[in-house]
Design a protein around this motif. Structure first.
Motif, mmCIF file in Angstrom:
data_model
loop_
_atom_site.group_PDB
_atom_site.id
_atom_site.type_symbol
_atom_site.label_atom_id
_atom_site.label_comp_id
_atom_site.label_asym_id
_atom_site.label_seq_id
_atom_site.Cartn_x
_atom_site.Cartn_y
_atom_site.Cartn_z
ATOM 1 N N GLY A 154 0.788 -1.169 0.041
ATOM 2 C CA GLY A 154 0.011 -0.151 0.108
ATOM 3 C C GLY A 154 0.782 1.312 -0.107
ATOM 4 N N TYR A 155 0.320 2.253 0.422
ATOM 5 C CA TYR A 155 0.991 3.623 0.385
ATOM 6 C C TYR A 155 0.231 4.547 1.603
ATOM 7 C CZ TYR A 155 -3.108 4.724 -2.451
ATOM 8 O OH TYR A 155 -4.524 4.861 -2.870
ATOM 9 N N PRO A 156 0.880 5.593 1.854
ATOM 10 C CA PRO A 156 0.224 6.403 3.009
ATOM 11 C C PRO A 156 -0.615 7.576 2.422
ATOM 12 C CG PRO A 156 2.575 7.097 2.533
ATOM 13 C CD PRO A 156 2.180 5.969 1.507
ATOM 14 N N VAL A 157 -1.255 8.027 3.439
ATOM 15 C CA VAL A 157 -1.755 9.568 3.166
ATOM 16 C C VAL A 157 -1.114 10.393 4.247
ATOM 17 C CG1 VAL A 157 -3.807 8.772 4.420
ATOM 18 C CG2 VAL A 157 -3.851 10.875 3.227
ATOM 19 N N ILE A 158 -0.666 11.535 4.076
ATOM 20 C CA ILE A 158 -0.208 12.509 4.847
ATOM 21 C C ILE A 158 -1.218 13.393 5.265
ATOM 22 C CG2 ILE A 158 1.728 14.169 5.353
ATOM 23 C CD1 ILE A 158 3.368 12.813 3.200
ATOM 24 N N ASN A 159 -1.050 13.464 6.676
ATOM 25 C CA ASN A 159 -2.161 14.774 6.939
ATOM 26 C C ASN A 159 -1.492 16.178 7.452
ATOM 27 O OD1 ASN A 159 -4.966 13.451 7.014
ATOM 28 N ND2 ASN A 159 -4.096 12.098 8.245
ATOM 29 N N VAL A 160 -1.760 16.900 6.724
ATOM 30 C CA VAL A 160 -0.826 18.177 6.980
ATOM 31 C C VAL A 160 -1.768 19.164 7.978
ATOM 32 C CG1 VAL A 160 0.068 20.319 5.769
ATOM 33 C CG2 VAL A 160 0.130 17.867 4.776
ATOM 34 N N GLN A 161 -1.279 19.588 8.986
ATOM 35 C CA GLN A 161 -2.112 20.465 9.944
ATOM 36 C C GLN A 161 -1.177 21.714 10.060
ATOM 37 O OE1 GLN A 161 -4.824 19.170 11.650
ATOM 38 N NE2 GLN A 161 -5.224 21.552 12.229
ATOM 39 N N VAL A 162 -1.792 22.925 9.633
ATOM 40 C CA VAL A 162 -0.759 24.224 9.848
ATOM 41 C C VAL A 162 -1.433 24.775 11.061
ATOM 42 C CG1 VAL A 162 0.011 26.287 8.574
ATOM 43 C CG2 VAL A 162 -0.745 24.372 7.101
ATOM 44 N N LEU A 163 -0.512 25.207 11.868
ATOM 45 C CA LEU A 163 -0.770 25.808 13.288
ATOM 46 C C LEU A 163 -0.570 27.240 12.816
ATOM 47 C CD1 LEU A 163 0.700 23.342 15.781
ATOM 48 C CD2 LEU A 163 -1.425 23.589 14.667
ATOM 49 N N TYR B 296 -5.250 18.143 3.759
ATOM 50 C CA TYR B 296 -4.842 19.116 4.509
ATOM 51 C C TYR B 296 -5.923 19.531 5.696
ATOM 52 C CZ TYR B 296 -1.698 19.864 0.573
ATOM 53 O OH TYR B 296 -0.981 19.583 -0.540
ATOM 54 N N ASP B 297 -5.585 20.618 6.552
ATOM 55 C CA ASP B 297 -6.631 20.840 7.587
ATOM 56 C C ASP B 297 -7.673 22.006 6.388
ATOM 57 O OD1 ASP B 297 -5.821 23.947 7.471
ATOM 58 O OD2 ASP B 297 -4.066 22.963 7.964
ATOM 59 N N PRO B 298 -8.789 22.001 6.885
ATOM 60 C CA PRO B 298 -9.797 22.714 6.202
ATOM 61 C C PRO B 298 -9.598 24.091 5.544
ATOM 62 C CG PRO B 298 -10.828 21.528 7.821
ATOM 63 C CD PRO B 298 -9.499 21.475 8.254
ATOM 64 N N VAL B 299 -8.999 24.823 6.540
ATOM 65 C CA VAL B 299 -8.465 26.346 6.034
ATOM 66 C C VAL B 299 -7.566 26.138 5.038
ATOM 67 C CG1 VAL B 299 -7.324 28.353 6.787
ATOM 68 C CG2 VAL B 299 -8.719 27.120 8.672
ATOM 69 N N THR B 300 -6.425 25.241 4.944
ATOM 70 C CA THR B 300 -5.728 25.259 3.849
ATOM 71 C C THR B 300 -6.338 24.801 2.700
ATOM 72 O OG1 THR B 300 -3.867 24.750 5.390
ATOM 73 C CG2 THR B 300 -3.380 24.152 3.177
ATOM 74 N N TRP B 301 -7.197 23.889 2.726
ATOM 75 C CA TRP B 301 -8.004 23.379 1.514
ATOM 76 C C TRP B 301 -8.756 24.484 0.764
ATOM 77 C CZ3 TRP B 301 -6.980 19.796 -1.283
ATOM 78 C CH2 TRP B 301 -6.792 18.326 -1.087
ATOM 79 N N THR B 302 -9.201 25.500 1.848
ATOM 80 C CA THR B 302 -10.127 26.440 1.316
ATOM 81 C C THR B 302 -9.272 27.433 0.770
ATOM 82 O OG1 THR B 302 -11.504 26.199 3.393
ATOM 83 C CG2 THR B 302 -11.577 28.111 2.208
ATOM 84 N N TYR C 71 -16.863 23.475 8.046
ATOM 85 C CA TYR C 71 -15.641 23.447 8.985
ATOM 86 C C TYR C 71 -16.247 23.731 10.398
ATOM 87 C CZ TYR C 71 -11.207 24.430 11.189
ATOM 88 O OH TYR C 71 -9.924 24.559 11.916
ATOM 89 N N LEU C 72 -17.114 24.655 10.443
ATOM 90 C CA LEU C 72 -17.550 24.926 11.882
ATOM 91 C C LEU C 72 -18.439 23.884 12.172
ATOM 92 C CD1 LEU C 72 -18.362 28.745 11.411
ATOM 93 C CD2 LEU C 72 -16.838 27.486 12.674
#
Ligand SMILES: *[C@@H]1O[C@H](CO)[C@@H](O)[C@H](O)[C@H]1NC(C)=O
Ligand SMILES: *[C@@H]1O[C@H](CO)[C@@H](O)[C@H](O)[C@H]1NC(C)=O
Ligand SMILES: *[C@@H]1O[C@H](CO)[C@@H](O)[C@H](O)[C@H]1NC(C)=O
Ligand SMILES: *[C@@H]1O[C@H](CO)[C@@H](O)[C@H](O)[C@H]1NC(C)=O
Ligand SMILES: *[C@@H]1O[C@H](CO)[C@@H](O)[C@H](O)[C@H]1NC(C)=O
Ligand SMILES: *[C@@H]1O[C@H](CO)[C@@H](O)[C@H](O)[C@H]1NC(C)=O
Ligand SMILES: *[C@@H]1O[C@H](CO)[C@@H](O)[C@H](O)[C@H]1NC(C)=O
Length: 860
Positions: free
Chosen positions: A515-524, A605-611, A856-857
């Motif tokens: 298989g392969y991974p998914v990377i979750n990106v969270q920007v603080l 990505y986190d929703p803000v980054t996706w937006t 998001y909310l």
């Protein structure tokens, strides 16, 4: 002691009477080992009962003491019992009272001896000759060796030919043999051709895996063609062709490599395209290798078999056979997809030959044949990139679109928990890899090599491959050896990796795990500089199988607002199992991980980054690289299907597609859309939701579709793009598309133009959707039949999927549709985004942003 002895046996090559090291390991546990097969074949082609007689002499040695029985494999052969003899010098040692047993059901021919064979050793180089005569009746649907009937335009009558396809285990239908793919022997052929006999078809072309030595005539009207001894090969690499075909030849620029193309004389011109293509690829290979070493000794015979043969035999090197329908190019019938497929197939096969084949002056062997398959795939795409749709490039260009294509093909099959890791194929021969894993092995290995290429830099990577292949000519190639060399060649990158990961460690981590991974990106975003957290886990469309993984992932990224982003240009670090955090000042912009989509992983990505990404896509999609857009579009579909992203957010990111004009992105979108019908996926697909997607995508594809079908441009790339978009539009049940392909079909029948082949698949798809009219105006030829088969399969699968999923509820209308809710949500946004200056957004992106933020909310 047994093993030690066996090794000695395997080391001995009988080709020219001198010892040559051929196999340095893994000798085989067999009591009798074949050294040479000598076949004298007398073929007779009659319309109703074709057959051949054969005198076979197998030279064997004994590998163990006290061997009283010789077990051969044979099937559907008429063996002349009294002809079976085993000679020890001049003496026949077959047991008189009970000479042999032949069981056609178990396909075993067992010869009993009156005295045991003497074991072969240094001091006792005892050889035995097994002689067998048999007759084989050959019919059209036979395995191994079969008769092919075709209509010959020149003579205006039906003709027949004999053709073998012996891989994986079908040599026993051709002649009695020791059917073990690991046994290698020398083959000597002699073909006796009888001309001018009543009812017998005149036949003048006989091709085997060795070059012709001499031709002479004997009495009774036979012409004998004697062939040179072949190199040592496995049974699956043997071949024989017998027909009335004519040929044309082309020679490579830099070497004596020649491709001889064989076809019925009136059809030769239909294969001109593939013939020229083949020689161009050979030239590209020589330019790549920077040497004038011939690929094979003697010519490469490319035979167009008018039968439903699918693909080249993996082990073949000088006798390449393929179904004529797969390599023919007739403007009136051949679609651009078929051209794509045939060029890939031949480029891949020539790459296999370059990587190592029995016809080399010094033979190169691969310990891991799955790795060779992957390397051949990767190189095929590399050469196709240089071929550049028939306009070869002045200098080397790295893989781009093909890389992505390879990756998406691999990812579509590489997620289920039963999918094996590449390493489990270990020492399997290429012919032993099960058909269902072929794509996995070829495309995934290729995609991982592409990731590596981008990580160590293209030029360095290719130089390393080239030097490596050069230095290993005539020797063994293994994965371990390859990666060690690569490490050495790319060592100067060392300081660039955060913790000294080397090419070999990185490759290892991808080959060992499935298989392969998914990377979750969270920007603080509440710190300066912003902090970016990366965390990986297994990607899966279902709920299970999502554990944390420790792939060594070469990370690269781009950011929206930072011209001084040092790491964007030196993106050289790898992450393992722990959450990895780094600082980067994003200045309220996005970050996109996996530059140009070259990494074999998905990113969430986190929703803000996706937006923010969605906003950029809508406003000016050109600021995000084409390959990254393709990657994002495909990831969004996959993340939605896996239940990792909600539908509104997914649609918001894809909203911009109506402005998308890139063929690569649309190809990725079409592949992504297919993912929606993944069985058992965690998105809980229902009919209502599926229809909603269908209608959403229909709206998105219309602008591109309308533009493309107006264009009469017949360049390769435009045709390909048009076909992909047309297929997508028709499968989305876009009415206009359905009527368009019908119209083109009618125009085609009136002989107006040649646009139909590219629409044919969709035409079948449209026909297939209507249960009442499943007909075509005439009998299909194999080129068309092939499209129909694919279309039918797709229709069946879709119907089955739609049939299985529940009806579901229609979703409440999106908020953006009602002006009152829009009003209230605008207020919410104003509060939330005041500092961002969101008020200055254009209407469309505003609405988009609102929806996303509400989602998001509500998630929180
Ligand atoms: C090797 O052959 C012997 C005798 O035929 C048999 O007993 C043994 O199991 C075989 N070993 C392997 C590894 O196949
Ligand atoms: C075999 O015969 C056919 C028909 O006469 C002819 O077209 C073809 O060129 C011949 N092939 C060879 C190899 O001579
Ligand atoms: C090609 O073949 C000819 C004659 O067989 C030989 O003299 C010549 O050296 C070969 N050229 C190459 C580049 O191998
Ligand atoms: C691959 O096969 C070799 C020998 O057959 C064996 O020694 C090795 O452990 C195998 N490797 C894997 C990863 O299974
Ligand atoms: C370094 O490599 C190890 C694997 O050996 C990995 O777990 C770790 O996350 C890596 N660290 C960095 C900073 O890349
Ligand atoms: C799908 O349904 C399962 C079980 O009802 C639920 O746990 C899961 O969250 C649902 N997934 C989505 C994406 O709604
Ligand atoms: C067949 O086409 C019609 C529209 O032409 C569409 O409504 C229907 O869903 C299609 N059926 C399938 C199975 O795709």
């Amino acid at each position: 002691m047994f093993r030690a002895f066996l090794i000695f046996v395997c080391l001995f090559s009988f080709t020219k009477g001198q010892s040559v090291i051929v196999v340095d390991e893994e000798c085989l546990n067999y009591t009798v080992y074949p050294v040479q097969y000598e076949l004298s074949i007398y073929p007779y082609i009659y319309a109703d009962h074709s057959y051949y007689d054969c005198e076979l002499i197998i030279t064997v040695i004994a590998n163990a003491p006290n061997v009283n029985v010789i077990d051969l494999d044979a099937k559907d052969l008429e063996i002349q019992g009294e002809s079976i003899k085993v000679f020890d010098g001049p003496n026949n040692i077959v047991n008189g009272p009970r000479p042999f047993e032949y069981n056609d059901l178990t396909s075993k021919l067992r010869i009993y001896l009156k005295e045991p064979l003497k074991m072969y050793s240094k001091g006792n180089r005892q050889l035995y000759n097994i002689k067998i005569m048999f007759r084989k009746f050959v019919k059209e649907d036979d395995s191994g060796i079969f008769l092919v009937k075709y209509y010959d335009e020149q003579s205006k009558e039906y003709k027949y030919l004999l053709q073998t396809r012996l891989s994986p285990n079908k040599a026993k239908y051709f002649f009695p043999c020791f059917e073990n793919p690991k046994f290698e022997a020398v083959f000597k052929f002699r073909v006796f051709i009888l001309k001018d006999m009543k009812d017998l078809q005149y036949t003048n072309t006989s091709i085997v895996i060795a070059e012709e030595l001499l031709t002479h005539s004997i009495k009774d009207g036979y012409t004998i063609i004697e062939y040179m001894a072949s190199p040592q090969v496995g049974l699956h690499q043997v071949g024989f062709h017998y027909s009335v075909f004519a040929n044309t030849q082309l020679q490579a620029k830099h070497t004596n490599d020649t491709i001889i193309l064989w076809a019925p004389i009136d059809e030769l011109h239909d294969y001109k395209f593939i013939h020229n293509f083949g020689i161009t690829i050979i030239d590209l290979i020589h330019e790549y290798a920077k040497d004038d070493r011939a690929l094979v000794q003697g010519p490469i015979n490319l035979i167009t078999v008018p039968d439903l043969i699918s693909g080249y035999e993996i082990g073949s090197w000088n006798l390449l056979t393929n179904g004529a329908y797969r390599i023919v190019n007739i403007a009136q019938f051949t679609s651009i997809k078929q051209l794509e497929a045939m060029t890939f197939e031949l480029a891949q096969h020539l790459s296999r030959i370059w990587l190592g084949n029995p016809g080399e002056i010094e033979r190169t062997r691969w310990k891991e044949e799955w790795f060779k398959e992957g390397m051949a795939t990767y190189l095929a795409y590399h050469f196709l990139t240089q071929y550049n749709y028939g306009n070869p490039l002045p200098e080397m260009r790295p893989l781009t679109v093909y890389g992505l294509q390879m990756k998406h093909k691999a990812m579509a099959v590489d997620w289920h928990k039963s999918t094996p890791a590449l390493e489990t194929f270990n020492r399997s021969l290429a012919i032993e890899i099960p058909a269902r894993y072929k794509d996995l092995v070829m495309m995934k290995t290729g995609a991982i090599l592409w990731m590596l290429e981008n990580w160590v830099e293209s030029e360095k990577f290719h130089k390393s491959i080239m030097n490596y292949m050069k230095s290993r000519r005539g020797k063994y190639v293994s994965l371990e050896d390859f990666t060690t060399t690569l490490d050495h060649d790319t060592i100067e990158c060392f300081h660039q990796f955060f913790n000294g990961s080397t090419a070999s460690r990185i490759l290892g981590s991808w080959f060992r795990r499935r298989g392969y991974p998914v990377i979750n990106v969270q920007v603080l975003r509440d710190r300066t500089p912003n902090s970016v957290q990366l965390k990986q886990r297994q990607f899966s469309f279902t709920l299970d199988n999502r554990e944390v993984t420790d792939f060594l992932i070469p990370i690269s990224y781009v950011v929206q607002n930072n011209q001084d982003c040092y790491n964007c240009y030196k993106p050289r670090f790898t992450i393992g199992a722990q959450t990895y955090t780094f600082s980067e000042n994003l200045k309220d912009g996005w970050i996109i991980v996996n530059r140009q989509g070259t990494g074999y992983y998905r990113v969430n990505y986190d929703p803000v980054t996706w937006t923010l990404i969605a906003k950029s896509l809508i406003e000016n999609n050109a600021i995000i690289d084409e390959l990254n857009r393709a990657q994002i579009v495909n990831d969004v579909f996959a993340l939605y299907v896996a239940g990792d992203m909600n539908m509104d957010l997914a649609m918001d990111v894809l909203e911009y597609l109506e402005k998308e004009r890139s063929p690569a992105v649309w190809a990725a979108a079409a592949a992504g859309y297919e993912l929606l019908s993944t069985e058992g996926a965690n998105c809980n697909m229902s009919k209502q939701v599926y229809w909603e997607w269908e209608s959403f995508m229909r709206k998105k594809v219309i602008p591109m579709y309308s533009q493309l079908i107006k264009s009469k441009d017949n360049q390769w790339l435009t045709r390909l793009f048009r076909k992909n978009v047309l297929d997508l539009a028709c499968s989305l049940n876009y009415e206009h598309c359905h009527s368009h392909v019908r119209r083109i079909y009618v125009e085609d029948r009136r002989g107006k133009h040649n646009l139909f082949p590219d629409c044919r698949m969709s035409y079948f798809f449209v026909l297939g959707n209507e249960t009442f009219s499943n007909t075509y105006s005439r009998e299909l030829n194999p080129i068309e039949e092939y499209d129909k088969m694919i279309a039918d399969k797709k229709i069946r699968e879709r119907l089955r999927f739609i049939g299985r999923i529940p009806m579901g509820e229609p979703r409440p209308l999106p908020i953006v549709m009602s002006s009152t809710t829009e009003q209230t949500s605008t207020e919410e946004v104003t509060e939330e985004q005041q500092t961002d200056g969101a008020l200055s957004l254009k209407y469309s992106s505003m609405v988009l942003l609102i929806t996303i933020i509400i989602n998001y909310l509500s998630l929180r």
